[in-house]
Structure formats: structure tokens, C-alpha cells
Design an enzyme around this catalytic site. Structure first.
Site, mmCIF file in Angstrom:
data_model
loop_
_atom_site.group_PDB
_atom_site.id
_atom_site.type_symbol
_atom_site.label_atom_id
_atom_site.label_comp_id
_atom_site.label_asym_id
_atom_site.label_seq_id
_atom_site.Cartn_x
_atom_site.Cartn_y
_atom_site.Cartn_z
ATOM 1 N N LEU A 129 0.870 -1.175 0.000
ATOM 2 C CA LEU A 129 0.000 0.000 0.000
ATOM 3 C C LEU A 129 0.906 1.223 0.000
ATOM 4 C CD1 LEU A 129 -2.954 -0.499 2.555
ATOM 5 C CD2 LEU A 129 -3.136 -0.102 0.102
ATOM 6 N N ASP A 130 0.707 2.138 -0.939
ATOM 7 C CA ASP A 130 1.513 3.357 -1.007
ATOM 8 C C ASP A 130 1.412 4.143 0.300
ATOM 9 O OD1 ASP A 130 2.182 2.794 -3.614
ATOM 10 O OD2 ASP A 130 0.573 4.005 -4.473
ATOM 11 N N PRO A 131 2.424 4.957 0.632
ATOM 12 C CA PRO A 131 2.347 5.801 1.835
ATOM 13 C C PRO A 131 1.092 6.674 1.872
ATOM 14 C CG PRO A 131 4.586 5.793 1.005
ATOM 15 C CD PRO A 131 3.751 5.043 -0.005
ATOM 16 N N ALA A 133 -1.785 5.853 0.870
ATOM 17 C CA ALA A 133 -2.964 5.010 1.090
ATOM 18 C C ALA A 133 -3.051 4.509 2.530
ATOM 19 C CB ALA A 133 -2.940 3.828 0.134
#
EC number: 5.4.99.25
Length: 289
Positions: free
Chosen positions: A37-39, A41
Site C-alpha cells: 500500500l503506497d504511503p 494510502a
């Protein structure tokens, strides 16, 4: 300590930051996550501990559901709000036009991953190349969008839920929608609601986990694999399957499908792993005892 913790990842940290925190709390090195999960998100991030690290790939095969906030009229190099703005446009669109275009993405689609991603090409992570100002051609990959439910359209912002297959980049989905609308678009916010079989209602915040209570939040390995159909074998087959022998008994083979993984038990209660039937018979594919 073997199993999966359904962690509620907050915004602003990486998925590996979560892994590092769980290692400290659990005092165990064998810890891994089941899909970055991207930062930017937040949301469901299943964390595998101990022997459960063997099932990371199997959990990642499951469907994902996201709540997406997309902003139209802006294009960035990262396809999200944190990138360098490349273009801004005035929006002359109606909500009906926007909804119609978004719904076109339901089904099988070919998606090009973003340059700013952890995907490797020729051994190099794309985001490492992107940070050096290098852009390379990326092959489109087949993904599947099961459903899109639009929650609100308040231009330039659109909020929708999307249920999708493994390998789907929501940033690319937003970029492609913006391109189709000739307006540009970026992912503004992202929350993962489900990473099957885990959901956000049952996720635990990192700050609520500690050395004393962590065990009560661990989902057993077989429960984490409940998306796979259950198969119970007679006790007499136990030694054979545990030793890697291929079962050819019709009482086993006649009740299962070929080339399909089964969550396999001995006598209904002793979980041993994931098994599969092929042209030669049934065999344990991944031993998890």
C-alpha cells in the site's frame, strides 16, 4: 507465533514500516506483508507472521476492494496528488459523462503500470528509474475489475469503490479514466477496504497492538485461506500426503476439480496445507503443518 494479522495501515508510512513495527512487537523476524500500500494510502494490510509467510502469495491472489477519491483536471508524474504537476485543465464534463466513462472499466482490461511503482523490469525497480528521470516502456498487463460503485460526483472530485484483481494499480486506473475524459486525473485518496478474506471493520490499528495482546489478533493460517474450498481426507491418507505421495484413490479424486487449490485437512480438523488434483492424482502443493 504463526498466522496473519489484519493491520489497519495509516497514511504516511510504507508497508515495510508496518512490517518493521510488527517484528518489534512480536519479537520475530519472519514477518511479511501481502501487497504494498503506497504511503498515501490507508486501510487493510494483512501481515503474515512465522509459518504464515509461506502463504503470502496465496493471500495476494485474492480480490481487493478500494475506496478511491479521484480528482479530475490534473495530471502528475506519479498519477497521484504527491507528484509533480504536468498539466491542469478546466473541466467541462457532466456527472453522467464521468459515470459512463468510469463504468467502462468494469471487466477485463489491459493496464500499464505507473513508472512510480515497485514493479521490477530487468532487475530494476521502476520508481528507482523514475527518480532518475528515466521513463521506459511498460507492457500492459491483464487485470479484472469486478465492480465499480460510484458514491459521489462533486467535480472535480469523484469518490467510488472498486473491486479488482491482484495486480491492479488504482493510480493507473485514475490516470486512464482522466485520459479517456480528456481532462486528466490523479488519485487523491485511497483506502483499501478489503484484501480477501480480510476487511477494514476487523482491522486493528498499529498503536493498539502490543507484546501482551498481539496473539489475540492473529488469524490462524487455515482461516486466512478460507477463500480456498475445504477438502477433508480420511486419516489413512495422512502419512502418504505428508510424504508427498500422489493420491490416486477415486474416493478423493471424484469429488474435486482439476488444477484447483484446496484447503486440505485430515479428518476435518487437522489442517495440513493446500492441495491440488492434476492429471496424475491429488498431491499437497504447499505443506503448512
Amino acid at each position: 507465533m504463526d498466522g496473519v494479522i489484519n493491520v489497519l495501515k495509516p497514511k504516511g508510512i510504507t508497508s515495510f514500516d508496518v512490517v518493521r513495527d510488527i517484528r518489534k512487537i512480536a519479537k520475530i523476524k519472519k514477518v511479511g506483508h501481502t501487497g504494498t500500500l503506497d504511503p498515501l494510502a490507508s486501510g487493510v494490510l494483512p501481515i503474515c507472521i512465522g509459518k504464515a509467510t509461506k502463504i503470502v502469495d496465496y493471500i495476494m491472489e485474492g480480490t481487493k476492494t478500494y475506496r478511491v477519491e479521484m480528482k479530475l483536471g490534473t495530471t502528475t508524474d506519479t498519477y497521484d496528488r504527491e507528484g509533480t504537476v504536468l498539466e491542469e485543465k478546466e473541466i467541462n464534463l457532466t456527472p453522467i459523462e464521468v459515470e459512463k466513462t468510469i463504468k467502462k472499466y468494469i471487466g477485463d482490461i489491459d493496464q500499464v503500470p505507473p513508472m512510480y511503482s515497485a514493479l521490477k523490469i530487468n532487475g530494476q525497480k521502476l520508481y528507482d528509474l523514475a527518480r532518475k528521470g528515466i521513463e521506459i516502456e511498460r507492457e500492459a498487463r491483464k487485470i479484472h475489475i469486478y465492480d465499480i460503485c460510484i458514491l459521489s460526483i462533486d467535480l472535480p472530485y469523484v469518490i467510488f469503490d472498486v473491486k479488482c484483481s491482484k495486480g491492479t494499480y488504482i493510480r493507473s486506473l485514475c490516470f486512464d479514466i482522466g485520459k479517456d475524459l480528456d481532462s486528466g486525473a490523479v488519485m487523491w485518496n485511497l483506502q483499501r477496504l478489503e484484501a480477501s478474506p480480510f476487511n477494514i471493520k476487523e482491522a486493528i490499528k498499529l498503536e493498539d497492538l502490543n507484546e501482551e495482546n498481539i496473539k489475540q489478533y492473529i488469524t490462524p493460517i487455515d482461516e486466512a485461506l478460507k477463500d480456498y474450498e475445504k477438502l477433508s481426507l480420511d486419516k489413512k491418507f495422512e502419512k502418504l500426503v505428508l510424504n508427498g505421495v500422489v493420491l490416486k484413490d477415486r474416493r478423493v479424486l471424484d469429488n474435486i476439480e482439476e488444477n484447483k487449490l484446496y484447503r486440505t485437512y485430515i479428518e476435518d480438523d487437522s489442517f495440513i496445507g493446500l492441495g491440488m488434483k492434476n492429471a496424475y492424482g491429488f498431491k499437497i502443493h504447499k505443506l503448512l503443518t
